[in-house]
Design a protein around this motif. Sequence first.
Motif, PDB file in Angstrom:
ATOM      1  N   MET A  10      -5.594  -2.636  -6.310  1.00  0.00           N
ATOM      2  CA  MET A  10      -4.796  -1.458  -5.957  1.00  0.00           C
ATOM      3  C   MET A  10      -4.998  -0.338  -6.968  1.00  0.00           C
ATOM      4  SD  MET A  10      -2.431  -0.550  -3.653  1.00  0.00           S
ATOM      5  CE  MET A  10      -1.365  -1.900  -3.150  1.00  0.00           C
ATOM      6  N   SER A  11      -5.166   0.887  -6.477  1.00  0.00           N
ATOM      7  CA  SER A  11      -5.308   2.061  -7.338  1.00  0.00           C
ATOM      8  C   SER A  11      -3.938   2.658  -7.629  1.00  0.00           C
ATOM      9  CB  SER A  11      -6.182   3.120  -6.656  1.00  0.00           C
ATOM     10  OG  SER A  11      -7.462   2.622  -6.387  1.00  0.00           O
ATOM     11  N   LYS A  12      -3.642   2.826  -8.902  1.00  0.00           N
ATOM     12  CA  LYS A  12      -2.319   3.333  -9.293  1.00  0.00           C
ATOM     13  C   LYS A  12      -2.369   4.737  -9.878  1.00  0.00           C
ATOM     14  CE  LYS A  12      -2.390   1.367 -13.999  1.00  0.00           C
ATOM     15  NZ  LYS A  12      -3.722   0.753 -13.957  1.00  0.00           N
ATOM     16  N   PRO A  47      -6.613  -2.125   3.761  1.00  0.00           N
ATOM     17  CA  PRO A  47      -6.870  -1.167   2.677  1.00  0.00           C
ATOM     18  C   PRO A  47      -8.061  -0.248   2.945  1.00  0.00           C
ATOM     19  CG  PRO A  47      -7.359  -3.417   1.979  1.00  0.00           C
ATOM     20  CD  PRO A  47      -6.646  -3.512   3.279  1.00  0.00           C
ATOM     21  N   GLN A  60       0.266   1.965  -4.013  1.00  0.00           N
ATOM     22  CA  GLN A  60      -0.954   2.753  -4.161  1.00  0.00           C
ATOM     23  C   GLN A  60      -0.558   4.170  -4.563  1.00  0.00           C
ATOM     24  OE1 GLN A  60      -2.907   5.269  -2.671  1.00  0.00           O
ATOM     25  NE2 GLN A  60      -5.003   4.567  -2.961  1.00  0.00           N
ATOM     26  N   TYR A  61      -1.430   4.857  -5.312  1.00  0.00           N
ATOM     27  CA  TYR A  61      -1.043   6.181  -5.814  1.00  0.00           C
ATOM     28  C   TYR A  61      -0.560   7.085  -4.692  1.00  0.00           C
ATOM     29  CZ  TYR A  61      -1.150  10.842  -7.673  1.00  0.00           C
ATOM     30  OH  TYR A  61      -0.782  12.119  -8.013  1.00  0.00           O
ATOM     31  N   VAL A  93      -7.017   0.612 -11.626  1.00  0.00           N
ATOM     32  CA  VAL A  93      -6.577  -0.449 -10.725  1.00  0.00           C
ATOM     33  C   VAL A  93      -5.722  -1.513 -11.403  1.00  0.00           C
ATOM     34  CG1 VAL A  93      -8.611  -0.110  -9.289  1.00  0.00           C
ATOM     35  CG2 VAL A  93      -8.654  -1.874 -11.057  1.00  0.00           C
ATOM     36  N   ILE A 146      -1.413   6.673  -0.436  1.00  0.00           N
ATOM     37  CA  ILE A 146      -2.314   6.252   0.638  1.00  0.00           C
ATOM     38  C   ILE A 146      -2.559   7.372   1.636  1.00  0.00           C
ATOM     39  CG2 ILE A 146      -1.573   3.857   0.410  1.00  0.00           C
ATOM     40  CD1 ILE A 146      -0.209   4.191   3.155  1.00  0.00           C
ATOM     41  N   THR A 181      -9.189   0.802  -3.875  1.00  0.00           N
ATOM     42  CA  THR A 181      -8.115   0.051  -3.224  1.00  0.00           C
ATOM     43  C   THR A 181      -8.763  -0.819  -2.158  1.00  0.00           C
ATOM     44  OG1 THR A 181      -6.431   1.734  -3.661  1.00  0.00           O
ATOM     45  CG2 THR A 181      -6.027   0.231  -1.822  1.00  0.00           C
ATOM     46  N   LEU A 211       0.830  -1.205   0.000  1.00  0.00           N
ATOM     47  CA  LEU A 211       0.000   0.000   0.000  1.00  0.00           C
ATOM     48  C   LEU A 211       0.864   1.254   0.000  1.00  0.00           C
ATOM     49  CD1 LEU A 211      -2.734  -1.141   2.542  1.00  0.00           C
ATOM     50  CD2 LEU A 211      -3.132  -0.575   0.142  1.00  0.00           C
ATOM     51  N   VAL A 271      -7.342   3.314   3.951  1.00  0.00           N
ATOM     52  CA  VAL A 271      -6.872   4.276   2.940  1.00  0.00           C
ATOM     53  C   VAL A 271      -8.011   5.187   2.465  1.00  0.00           C
ATOM     54  CG1 VAL A 271      -5.742   4.460   0.682  1.00  0.00           C
ATOM     55  CG2 VAL A 271      -5.081   2.642   2.261  1.00  0.00           C
ATOM     56  N   ASN A 302     -10.278   4.732   0.098  1.00  0.00           N
ATOM     57  CA  ASN A 302     -10.353   4.775  -1.362  1.00  0.00           C
ATOM     58  C   ASN A 302     -11.150   3.569  -1.842  1.00  0.00           C
ATOM     59  OD1 ASN A 302      -8.633   3.663  -4.065  1.00  0.00           O
ATOM     60  ND2 ASN A 302      -9.389   5.752  -4.156  1.00  0.00           N
TER      61      ASN A 302
END
Length: 454
Positions: free
Chosen positions: A412-414, A84, A43-44, A398, A46, A92, A39, A87, A89
Amino acid sequence: MKIKIYFVLFLVYSMQLKGQTKFTKNQILEDLSYLKTALIEAQYDIYESVSQTAFEKGFTKIKSQIIKDSLSILEATNTLQQLPVLVNNGHTCINFPGAEYMKYASSDKATIFPLELAFEGDKALIRKNWSSNTEINIGDEILSINGVSIKEILNSIYRQVSGERKMMKNVKIEMYSFPRYYWQIFGQVNNFEIQIKCKGAIKKHSLDAISLMTQYEDRRSELLNAKMALKFYNTIAYLNPGSFDGDLENFKLFIKNSFEEIQNKASKSLIIDLRNNSGGDNVFSDYLVSYIANQPFTWNSSFELRTSRLLKESGKKSNKSKYWQSIFNHKNGQRYSYEFDKIQPQPIKNRFKGKVYVLVNRQSHSQATVTAAQIQDYNFGTIVGEETAEFPSLIASVFYFKLPNTGITVQMSKGKMIRVNGSTKHEGVIPDIFIKDYLLDEDDEILKGILKRI
């Protein structure tokens, strides 16, 4: 580029867990630490919606809950899923444990809570009554179950559900269904004492659980049910494009043929329905929008990506696209801007030139939300319905990876995208014409409402 939210509980990923059914305390602790590192590194960002202090405190609390020497895959999921969630989001996450739910459902003795709920403000309202008790009415407010307040129950579920705000969490609970989440948290319960409020009076009822398959799953339908459809109401065309995923060529053919038929029937107005839509990939939505656009367009004002070791491992190094090459060409952990080429509208002879209305509701997810915002910001159409739970400026885009010991899949968000008009307000798409969508009945208030106005 994909911005997806998966609502189907029984996807292939959920069946790809390791064959192991029990995990040691150390294995779960190792996966928790691995997930924490992932994370932070992949992750972009967190810390955009949670402070580092709060995240670390939450991690420590989750870690302290792991006290048993042996945990089932459901217990492991319920524990790891909470990290997650911190976070804040929606993209995520570790999704609902569909494989374990299916395993439970395969038993003839599997039962489930018999009431589905919808959430209006701070009230949990009965949406479906699958029980044999006819004194319980649709729209009654449920106050407690087995002596536990609905607020406490929801707080327990919220710890398992990723989302930017409570509204998004409630929408996800509606989407997956309250009975399924109740099972996830409390396991099999066969009898319920419930307290409800009906027309101002508080009443108590005893309910039996119902058979999971024959009395629940076989009788209900999923909320996310967008399907390709084209209808006509005199001079008004109604188009539901379905979700923005699947077979792209088939999608394009349907959209192309639909607009040809709309043109042949000389429709003066067009309704595009993005309600109850799970979203998907912008290459689908961009093709749809190209038929109502009057200028070159894109779906964002800015888009940033964060590269990572996990992201690169999830991608195909043989992929020669400009998008993926940018990922492989940047250092792990680096955030950078990526600019998508503008999409050209269809030739004038193919475009729809009448008035366009786009229907949205709380269950317009991900790329469906982004598309509605795109149409609104370019003034390609009028947005009708209720505010979306999803934000049109959001952290998403993701990818997936598995935890090393349990094999649990993590989404996971990128990337971070900002809507076309540049607004970063923490709000959904706000309709130009507000029409309430009541989940408590089967009436289509939004569609009926806009047909009356056109």
